[in-house]
Design a protein around this motif. Structure first.
Motif, mmCIF file in Angstrom:
data_model
loop_
_atom_site.group_PDB
_atom_site.id
_atom_site.type_symbol
_atom_site.label_atom_id
_atom_site.label_comp_id
_atom_site.label_asym_id
_atom_site.label_seq_id
_atom_site.Cartn_x
_atom_site.Cartn_y
_atom_site.Cartn_z
ATOM 1 N N LYS A 7 -11.152 -42.777 20.150
ATOM 2 C CA LYS A 7 -9.870 -42.745 19.449
ATOM 3 C C LYS A 7 -9.192 -44.078 19.668
ATOM 4 O O LYS A 7 -9.835 -45.107 19.695
ATOM 5 C CB LYS A 7 -9.022 -41.582 19.980
ATOM 6 N N CYS A 8 -7.894 -44.060 19.855
ATOM 7 C CA CYS A 8 -7.112 -45.277 19.958
ATOM 8 C C CYS A 8 -5.923 -44.997 20.881
ATOM 9 O O CYS A 8 -5.493 -43.850 21.004
ATOM 10 C CB CYS A 8 -6.637 -45.628 18.543
ATOM 11 N N ASP A 9 -5.428 -46.020 21.532
ATOM 12 C CA ASP A 9 -4.223 -45.926 22.373
ATOM 13 C C ASP A 9 -3.202 -46.917 21.808
ATOM 14 O O ASP A 9 -2.982 -47.993 22.362
ATOM 15 C CB ASP A 9 -4.549 -46.269 23.830
ATOM 16 N N PRO A 10 -2.568 -46.571 20.664
ATOM 17 C CA PRO A 10 -1.742 -47.546 19.954
ATOM 18 C C PRO A 10 -0.355 -47.757 20.553
ATOM 19 O O PRO A 10 0.243 -46.861 21.146
ATOM 20 C CB PRO A 10 -1.616 -46.925 18.568
ATOM 21 N N TYR A 11 0.118 -48.983 20.372
ATOM 22 C CA TYR A 11 1.529 -49.302 20.554
ATOM 23 C C TYR A 11 1.893 -50.310 19.477
ATOM 24 O O TYR A 11 1.028 -50.948 18.885
ATOM 25 C CB TYR A 11 1.855 -49.820 21.964
ATOM 26 N N VAL A 12 3.193 -50.411 19.190
ATOM 27 C CA VAL A 12 3.668 -51.278 18.118
ATOM 28 C C VAL A 12 4.588 -52.337 18.715
ATOM 29 O O VAL A 12 5.453 -52.029 19.538
ATOM 30 C CB VAL A 12 4.423 -50.464 17.039
ATOM 31 N N MET A 13 4.383 -53.583 18.299
ATOM 32 C CA MET A 13 5.229 -54.704 18.710
ATOM 33 C C MET A 13 6.022 -55.141 17.482
ATOM 34 O O MET A 13 5.432 -55.431 16.435
ATOM 35 C CB MET A 13 4.358 -55.850 19.217
ATOM 36 N N VAL A 14 7.348 -55.165 17.616
ATOM 37 C CA VAL A 14 8.220 -55.572 16.516
ATOM 38 C C VAL A 14 8.909 -56.874 16.916
ATOM 39 O O VAL A 14 9.523 -56.945 17.979
ATOM 40 C CB VAL A 14 9.281 -54.494 16.208
ATOM 41 N N THR A 15 8.790 -57.889 16.057
ATOM 42 C CA THR A 15 9.404 -59.190 16.331
ATOM 43 C C THR A 15 10.317 -59.550 15.174
ATOM 44 O O THR A 15 9.932 -59.453 14.002
ATOM 45 C CB THR A 15 8.318 -60.287 16.471
ATOM 46 N N TYR A 16 11.527 -59.962 15.525
ATOM 47 C CA TYR A 16 12.470 -60.488 14.539
ATOM 48 C C TYR A 16 13.101 -61.722 15.160
ATOM 49 O O TYR A 16 13.778 -61.636 16.175
ATOM 50 C CB TYR A 16 13.532 -59.451 14.167
ATOM 51 N N GLY A 17 12.820 -62.871 14.566
ATOM 52 C CA GLY A 17 13.280 -64.125 15.169
ATOM 53 C C GLY A 17 12.547 -64.350 16.480
ATOM 54 O O GLY A 17 11.324 -64.232 16.551
ATOM 55 N N GLU A 18 13.291 -64.627 17.526
ATOM 56 C CA GLU A 18 12.697 -64.897 18.841
ATOM 57 C C GLU A 18 12.579 -63.641 19.706
ATOM 58 O O GLU A 18 12.006 -63.688 20.776
ATOM 59 C CB GLU A 18 13.550 -65.938 19.600
ATOM 60 N N LYS A 19 13.138 -62.545 19.247
ATOM 61 C CA LYS A 19 13.202 -61.335 20.070
ATOM 62 C C LYS A 19 12.077 -60.362 19.722
ATOM 63 O O LYS A 19 11.768 -60.151 18.560
ATOM 64 C CB LYS A 19 14.559 -60.662 19.879
ATOM 65 N N LYS A 20 11.462 -59.782 20.775
ATOM 66 C CA LYS A 20 10.368 -58.813 20.595
ATOM 67 C C LYS A 20 10.715 -57.505 21.298
ATOM 68 O O LYS A 20 11.339 -57.507 22.347
ATOM 69 C CB LYS A 20 9.074 -59.336 21.231
ATOM 70 N N HIS A 21 10.245 -56.420 20.700
ATOM 71 C CA HIS A 21 10.351 -55.102 21.326
ATOM 72 C C HIS A 21 8.995 -54.414 21.196
ATOM 73 O O HIS A 21 8.288 -54.603 20.204
ATOM 74 C CB HIS A 21 11.408 -54.236 20.636
ATOM 75 N N LYS A 22 8.678 -53.583 22.166
ATOM 76 C CA LYS A 22 7.395 -52.874 22.200
ATOM 77 C C LYS A 22 7.656 -51.385 22.358
ATOM 78 O O LYS A 22 8.475 -50.983 23.176
ATOM 79 C CB LYS A 22 6.568 -53.404 23.373
ATOM 80 N N THR A 23 6.937 -50.583 21.581
ATOM 81 C CA THR A 23 7.044 -49.127 21.724
ATOM 82 C C THR A 23 6.264 -48.689 22.960
ATOM 83 O O THR A 23 5.499 -49.459 23.535
ATOM 84 C CB THR A 23 6.441 -48.382 20.510
ATOM 85 N N GLU A 24 6.408 -47.432 23.300
ATOM 86 C CA GLU A 24 5.545 -46.878 24.343
ATOM 87 C C GLU A 24 4.141 -46.733 23.760
ATOM 88 O O GLU A 24 3.963 -46.734 22.541
ATOM 89 C CB GLU A 24 6.075 -45.541 24.853
ATOM 90 N N THR A 25 3.161 -46.635 24.616
ATOM 91 C CA THR A 25 1.773 -46.472 24.194
ATOM 92 C C THR A 25 1.467 -44.989 24.037
ATOM 93 O O THR A 25 1.802 -44.193 24.910
ATOM 94 C CB THR A 25 0.825 -47.104 25.242
#
Length: 167
Positions: free
Chosen positions: A35-53
């Motif tokens: 299967k997969c162990d996904p997480y999502v990285m969102v970047t806007y400008g210089e700032k990044k956020h990561k979801t839980e896995t």
């Protein structure tokens, strides 16, 4: 004599990005039922956020909200990038794919103050091609965006209270 200086209240427009879910993920982990162990990285400008896995899945629900300050002067130059990765315990996390909303498109979307959630759904690209899941369907990510504002006086007040707690 004490002179009380009153600062004017300043409001900063913000972009809120809600990562709703990802669907039709490819098999990334080895094994018969890989299967997969996904997480999502969102970047806007210089700032990044990561979801839980999310572990051991081919479809994951996140419902996580991230906030970014909007720099009005650089609005047309600031891209929104959404990337999906497969977490690996050993070795490097694997890139599954991404989608990009170019700054000029973000400017068009954000010119209207979006106070209700606006859905953006996109197929995920990997090396220029649409990524497909284990089931053969296109891998997709579902996000929603809206704008809001924050009061910088409230932000300064929170920081001051946090400093007081540290003492």
């Amino acid at each position: 004599r004490l002179v009380k200086v009153r600062r004017s209240t300043m409001w900063i427009r913000q972009l809120e990005v809600k990562v709703v879910d990802v669907a039709h993920l490819p098999k990334m982990d080895s094994g018969m039922f890989g299967k997969c162990d996904p997480y999502v990285m969102v970047t806007y400008g210089e700032k990044k956020h990561k979801t839980e896995t999310k572990k051991n899945t081919l479809n994951a629900t996140f419902n996580e909200i991230f906030t970014f300050d909007i720099d009005e002067a650089k609005l047309s130059e600031t891209d929104l990038n959404v990337e999906i990765f497969d977490w690996d315990r050993f070795g490097k996390n694997e890139f599954i794919g991404s989608f990009l909303v170019k700054g000029i498109e973000m400017e068009r979307l954000l010119q209207a103050n979006i106070s209700t959630w606006m859905p953006l759904k996109s197929e995920i690209k990997f090396e220029g091609k649409t990524r497909t899941g284990k089931d053969g369907s296109p891998t997709s990510v579902n996000i929603e965006i809206r704008t809001g504002t924050k009061n910088t006086d409230e932000e300064d007040s929170k920081k001051a209270k946090e400093k007081e707690k540290e003492k």
